[in-house]
Structures are given as structure tokens and as C-alpha cells.
Design an enzyme around this catalytic site. Structure first.
Site, PDB file in Angstrom:
ATOM      1  CD  GLU A 162      -1.067  -7.064  -3.225  1.00 24.96           C
ATOM      2  OE1 GLU A 162      -1.311  -7.946  -4.062  1.00 24.96           O
ATOM      3  OE2 GLU A 162      -1.464  -5.898  -3.332  1.00 24.96           O
ATOM      4  CD  GLU A 267       0.210  -0.009  -2.819  1.00 28.09           C
ATOM      5  OE1 GLU A 267      -0.872  -0.336  -3.351  1.00 28.09           O
ATOM      6  OE2 GLU A 267       1.226  -0.720  -2.871  1.00 28.09           O
TER       7      GLU A 267
HETATM    8  C1  XIL Z   1      -1.818  -0.904  -9.439  1.00 29.67           C
HETATM    9  C2  XIL Z   1      -1.562   0.255 -10.386  1.00 29.67           C
HETATM   10  O1  XIL Z   1      -2.006   1.451  -9.773  1.00 29.67           O
HETATM   11  C3  XIL Z   1      -2.288   0.041 -11.695  1.00 29.67           C
HETATM   12  O2  XIL Z   1      -1.927   1.035 -12.632  1.00 29.67           O
HETATM   13  C4  XIL Z   1      -1.964  -1.339 -12.254  1.00 29.67           C
HETATM   14  O3  XIL Z   1      -2.732  -1.575 -13.420  1.00 29.67           O
HETATM   15  C5  XIL Z   1      -2.226  -2.426 -11.229  1.00 29.67           C
HETATM   16  O4  XIL Z   1      -1.508  -2.132 -10.038  1.00 29.67           O
HETATM   17  N1  XIL Z   1      -1.449  -2.871  -4.746  1.00 29.67           N
HETATM   18  C6  XIL Z   1      -0.183  -2.577  -5.186  1.00 29.67           C
HETATM   19  C7  XIL Z   1       0.018  -1.704  -6.368  1.00 29.67           C
HETATM   20  O5  XIL Z   1       0.793  -2.945  -4.518  1.00 29.67           O
HETATM   21  O6  XIL Z   1       1.146  -2.028  -7.097  1.00 29.67           O
HETATM   22  C8  XIL Z   1      -1.211  -1.718  -7.265  1.00 29.67           C
HETATM   23  O7  XIL Z   1      -1.005  -0.758  -8.303  1.00 29.67           O
HETATM   24  C9  XIL Z   1      -2.469  -1.442  -6.469  1.00 29.67           C
HETATM   25  C10 XIL Z   1      -2.675  -2.503  -5.420  1.00 29.67           C
END
Ligand code: XIL
Length: 379
Positions: A162, A267
Site C-alpha cells: 500500500e 486478499e
Molecule cells: C487486516 C487483518 O485481516 C486484520 O485482522 C487486522 O486487524 C488489520 O489488517 N490489507 C492488508 C491486510 O494488506 O494486511 C489487512 O489485514 C487487510 C487490508
């Protein structure tokens, strides 16, 4: 006579059943990994309990359906490196061990990210802002230690997560403000030195936005022109039922592949709940107040919404199939609806249904349909 007749009928029926069972390609027996594994890796993120092996329902799903996994939180810099001179590898070690025991290709997430980074990273011992040189040294040290520990075991790393804003400019994170855009180069260089065999990825959300995909491509080209290694761009794919526009999403897959790297869907989840008005993207710091109208399905997803969700997943996997030669991994952000982060973000205390397995870890009907989609393609 009757007795012989009955025995013969039973024997023949059993034989017939056995032959038919062998002929029907094991309906319901095949997992996603059997059908999709010929095209790309297919997996999920694992939370700490899952990778500690204490969630047996999760393990059953993992063994049947997945051949890769990502640690949901435990490899992020905050949890793994809570103090300057202290690492906590307990959960990350368990994650890698779990992957190896269960036939999963382990992916590391993530080395440099503005969220879930420890506060000490940007401060000197007496609370001053850290200097540019010192932050570079700390990043290099962090990457060398973490990637080095799992050298030869973790297949690939989200090196930078990001770093690009939706408008295509670089995010004004502390990494950027203190070091400038070279923080990205430094991270990729350090990761490559720590494990020259590991694949290295850039990962971001809202990648269907043209400005963002173009910026990601510029980044890939810039890194490559400097002789740095980058193997793939991860499109996080925190999607909704009606966003993004799937044509734009598909264009991003094409565009990234054209830049000479693989595409990874890293994701994937599909939010089915109404969004707060100013909600956008997947910046994790968003936190909106709970309102009942934002949590309309606490007791189950209505059939029409479930059908929409199913169609959305089929549309997505149809795109992944079409681009399978450009995609090397598709990863869901969670196994079951019960443990999706979308129950708590961007509004706490909601009941969401964004994944392929329900709260009881049962495959939703769409799983079989996705399998059939890929099986059909092979005939
Ligand atoms: C999220 C996790 O799923 C949660 O448990 C945590 O509280 C916050 O992060 N983008 C990403 C991930 O790259 O690492 C994030 O994961 C979701 C958004």
C-alpha cells in the site's frame, strides 16, 4: 432360491454402486486445489489460531481446498518486531510449520507497511523523529532478520504494501516522508539479499482504479530499470457486490501482466453489507460508528443476496480463468465468514458473509460451481 436371488441382487447393486461411484468424478470429493491448482496457487490467509493448528475445522478445509497460505497478521512488522531489539517469531514460526505440515506454499505478508508498524521504528530512544539514514538501517535490519529467518522456506514476500494512493501519487507515509520513494527500492534490495530465491511482490488495494494500476506499472518498470527484482504485483481485491467495475478490474490484470510481472489476487473477499457514506478502498484505519442499517443481516444472508454473492464470485473466477497464464496465485482473505476481518471493519460488530465457506466452515454452493468451471475448461 429367494435367498440366492436376494443375495445376487444385493451383490449386483453393491457392484453397480461401486462402479458408478468410481465413474462419477468423486462429486464433492474434489477440492478447489484439485481443479484450480493446475492454473495457479489457491489459498487463504490464516489467523493465529488456524496456523497454530487449534482450529480443526479450518484444517479440514485447508487440506481439501488450498495449496498456499498467507499469515493474516503475525508477520507484520508490529507483531513480529515489537521492540527494536526484540523479535517475536512464535506465531510466524507456527505459521510456516503449519504450511509445511499441510502442503501449503507459505507466503510472507508484509515487510514494509505504514499500518501495524511498531511505533519505535520511527522514533529515537529519546522520542525524536528518526533520521533518514537510521530509518534505512532499521528497515534493512528488519528485512534481513525476518526474510533471513525463513530463507528457503517462505516462497515469496509482500515486500511493500500500500505505498500508492488512489490518485496514483505515492502515499505520504512516514517511510516516504523520511526517506523518499527510495524506501521501496531499499526494501526490495534488502529482501533479495536476504533470500535471493524468494519471490518479491508489491501489494495494494483498489487496483482497478486506472491511476493506481498505472502507478503500480510505473513502479514495476522503475524497479526493473534499476536492476531490482520484482516478480508480481498483488491486487488485494477487497471487493463489494457492485464495486469495482469488473471491466476495469480485468484491465488491471492485463496492464500489470504487460509490465512483465505476474499478477496475484492476494486478499480476495466480497463485502455484502451496505457501506458508510465516506467509506473507500481498504485503508485499515477507517473506523465508522455502528448503525443498525449498516448491519442488515445479523441472522443470515437472504437468498437474493446469497445469489448475488454467488454470481459475483463466479464472474470473478471466470476472469481469473481467462487470465490464468498471467495469474500465479489467488488467495482469499480468510477461510470462513466467522473469522473474516469484515465483521469488524470498517464498522465494528457486524455480521458479514464475504468468503467461500460459511460460519460452520461448510463450503457454500459456489465452491462446487467454481470447481466445475475449471474442470470444464480442462476437457
Ligand atoms: C487486516 C487483518 O485481516 C486484520 O485482522 C487486522 O486487524 C488489520 O489488517 N490489507 C492488508 C491486510 O494488506 O494486511 C489487512 O489485514 C487487510 C487490508
Amino acid at each position: 432360491m429367494t435367498k440366492h436371488f436376494t443375495t445376487a441382487v444385493i451383490t449386483r447393486s453393491l457392484l453397480l454402486f461401486w462402479v458408478m461411484a468410481a465413474m462419477i468424478p468423486a462429486f464433492g470429493q474434489k477440492g478447489l486445489r484439485d481443479a484450480l491448482g493446475n492454473y495457479f496457487l489457491i489459498g487463504s490467509s490464516l489467523n493465529q489460531w488456524q496456523s497454530a493448528g487449534t482450529d480443526s475445522a479450518a484444517t479440514a478445509v485447508v487440506k481439501k481446498h488450498f495449496n498456499t497460505a498467507v499469515a493474516e497478521n503475525c508477520m507484520k512488522s508490529g507483531p513480529i518486531h515489537p521492540e527494536e531489539n526484540r523479535y517475536d517469531f512464535t506465531a510466524a514460526d507456527q505459521f510456516v510449520d503449519y504450511c509445511e505440515r499441510n502442503g501449503l506454499v507459505p507466503i510472507g505478508h508484509c515487510l514494509v507497511w505504514h499500518s501495524q508498524a511498531p511505533a519505535w521504528l520511527f522514533r529515537t530512544a529519546d522520542g525524536q523523529a528518526v533520521s533518514r539514514d537510521e530509518l534505512i538501517r532499521r528497515i534493512q535490519q528488519h528485512i534481513k532478520t525476518v526474510v533471513g529467518r525463513y530463507k528457503g522456506r517462505v516462497h515469496g514476500w509482500d515486500v511493500v504494501n500500500e505505498a500508492i494512493e488512489d490518485d496514483g501519487t505515492l502515499r505520504k507515509s512516514l517511510f516516504y516522508n523520511i526517506i523518499g520513494e527510495e524506501f521501496i527500492d531499499i526494501a526490495f534490495q534488502a529482501a533479495h539479499e536476504a533470500d535471493p530465491e524468494a519471490e518479491l511482490y508489491y501489494n495494494d488495494y483498489s487496483m482497478a482504479l486506472p491511476a493506481k494500476r498505472e502507478a503500480a506499472c510505473r513502479l514495476v518498470k522503475r524497479l526493473k530499470s534499476k536492476g531490482l527484482c520484482i516478480d508480481a504485483v498483488g491486487m488485494q481485491s477487497h471487493l463489494g457486490l457492485h464495486y469495482p467495475d469488473l471491466d476495469e478490474y480485468e484491465r488491471s490484470i492485463e496492464a500489470i501482466a504487460q509490465c512483465g510481472v505476474k499478477v496475484m489476487i492476494t486478499e480476495l473477499d466480497v463485502n455484502v453489507l451496505p457501506n458508510p457514506r465516506s467509506f473507500n478502498g481498504a485503508e485499515v484505519s477507517q473506523d465508522f460508528e455502528y448503525q443498525q442499517r449498516l448491519n442488515p443481516y445479523p441472522n443470515g444472508l437472504p437468498a437474493d443476496k446469497a445469489a448475488e454473492l454467488q454470481q459475483r464470485y463466479l464472474d470473478l473466477f471466470t476472469i481469473y480463468q481467462r487470465h490464468h497464464s498471467q495469474i500465479s496465485r489467488v488467495n482469499l482473505w480468510g477461510i470462513s465468514d466467522a473469522n473474516s476481518w469484515l465483521n469488524g471493519w470498517p464498522v465494528r460488530g457486524r455480521t458479514n458473509y464475504p468468503l467461500l465457506f460459511d460460519r460452520q466452515y461448510q463450503a457454500k454452493p459456489v465452491v462446487e460451481k467454481i470447481i466445475q468451471l475449471f474442470e470444464k475448461d480442462r476437457k
